[in-house]
Scaffold this motif. Structure first.
Motif, PDB file in Angstrom:
ATOM      1  N   GLY A  95      -3.606   2.393   0.977  1.00 10.83           N
ATOM      2  CA  GLY A  95      -2.413   2.603   0.880  1.00 10.83           C
ATOM      3  C   GLY A  95      -1.477   2.246  -0.215  1.00 10.83           C
ATOM      4  N   GLU A  96      -2.274   1.621  -1.614  1.00 13.44           N
ATOM      5  CA  GLU A  96      -1.551   0.847  -3.228  1.00 13.44           C
ATOM      6  C   GLU A  96      -0.783   2.195  -3.369  1.00 13.44           C
ATOM      7  OE1 GLU A  96      -2.139  -0.930  -7.615  1.00 13.44           O
ATOM      8  OE2 GLU A  96      -4.372  -1.053  -5.866  1.00 13.44           O
ATOM      9  N   GLY A  97      -0.089   2.500  -4.163  1.00 18.07           N
ATOM     10  CA  GLY A  97       0.382   3.704  -4.430  1.00 18.07           C
ATOM     11  C   GLY A  97       1.352   4.447  -3.531  1.00 18.07           C
ATOM     12  N   PHE A  98       0.868   4.195  -2.771  1.00 15.98           N
ATOM     13  CA  PHE A  98       1.748   5.071  -1.671  1.00 15.98           C
ATOM     14  C   PHE A  98       2.290   4.884  -0.667  1.00 15.98           C
ATOM     15  CE2 PHE A  98      -2.670   6.794  -2.696  1.00 15.98           C
ATOM     16  CZ  PHE A  98      -2.738   8.078  -2.632  1.00 15.98           C
ATOM     17  N   GLU A  99       3.748   5.801  -0.398  1.00 18.28           N
ATOM     18  CA  GLU A  99       4.990   5.188   0.378  1.00 18.28           C
ATOM     19  C   GLU A  99       4.953   6.526   1.297  1.00 18.28           C
ATOM     20  OE1 GLU A  99       9.243   4.150   0.480  1.00 18.28           O
ATOM     21  OE2 GLU A  99       8.231   4.467  -1.321  1.00 18.28           O
ATOM     22  N   GLY A 100       4.835   6.353   2.422  1.00 12.30           N
ATOM     23  CA  GLY A 100       5.083   6.884   3.703  1.00 12.30           C
ATOM     24  C   GLY A 100       6.665   7.267   4.258  1.00 12.30           C
TER      25      GLY A 100
END
Length: 166
Positions: A95-100
Motif C-alpha cells: 500500500g506504500e505510495g497508493f491512496e484509495g
C-alpha cells in the motif's frame, strides 16, 4: 422473458470502456508477467501510465478494492467485471505510495477518481508501472474490440468496445 420462450435472442448490450489512466495503450500480450500476457485472469489491454491518477473506466460499482490499494475491481452497469491492476508486483509494496478514493460498494461513473499512485516509488520498488485492464468475466462477452494508442486520456479515450450477452 417472453422473447426467450419463443426462441428469440435478446440483443447484446454495447459497452465502451475508457482509459483509467493517461498513457500508452498496448497489447496485453506485451505485459512482462505471464498471468496477464497469457490472459490467465481474462482478456483486455494494458496501459503504460504517464501519471498516477487512476479513474473509473465505466459506470458501475466497486466490487473489490484490495487492502494494498494496488488493484480495484469494478462491475459495470451491463455486468462486465473489470480489474485494474496498477503496476506489476506492486502487492509487495503493502500500500506504500497508493491512496484509495473508493471502497467496496461505491457507485462510480466514468472519470471518477479510484486511486492515486506515486509512479516514481512504483518504478523504484516494483517490477513495472504497466497497468493491465482486464475483463475477468469474458464469458459474458459476445465480442471485444481493443483500441491501441500512444496518448490515451483517462476517462476520455475509448480503449475497448464490447458487446455483452444478455
Amino acid at each position: 422473458m417472453l422473447k426467450k420462450l419463443f426462441g428469440k435472442k435478446e440483443t447484446p448490450t454495447e459497452e465502451k470502456i475508457f482509459a483509467p489512466l493517461n498513457g500508452k495503450v498496448v497489447e496485453l500480450e506485451t505485459v512482462p508477467d505471464p498471468t496477464f500476457s497469457q490472459k490467465m485472469m481474462g482478456d483486455g489491454v494494458a496501459i503504460e501510465p504517464t501519471d498516477g491518477e487512476v479513474v473509473s473506466p465505466v459506470n458501475g460499482k466497486v466490487i473489490q478494492f484490495f487492502h494494498t490499494k494496488h488493484a480495484v475491481g469494478i462491475q459495470s452497469e451491463s455486468g462486465l467485471e473489470l480489474l485494474i491492476h496498477v503496476g506489476l508486483e506492486t502487492v509487495g509494496m503493502g500500500g506504500e505510495g497508493f491512496e484509495g478514493h473508493v471502497k467496496e460498494g461505491d457507485k462510480v461513473k466514468v472519470g471518477d477518481p479510484l486511486i492515486s499512485v506515486d509512479l516514481d516509488l512504483v518504478k523504484e520498488k516494483a517490477a513495472s508501472t504497466i497497468t493491465p485492464v482486464i475483463i475477468t468475466n469474458a464469458d459474458v462477452l459476445e465480442n471485444v474490440e481493443k483500441k491501441y494508442t500512444d496518448g490515451a486520456s483517462r476517462g476520455e479515450a475509448e480503449i475497448m468496445y464490447t458487446k455483452v450477452k444478455k
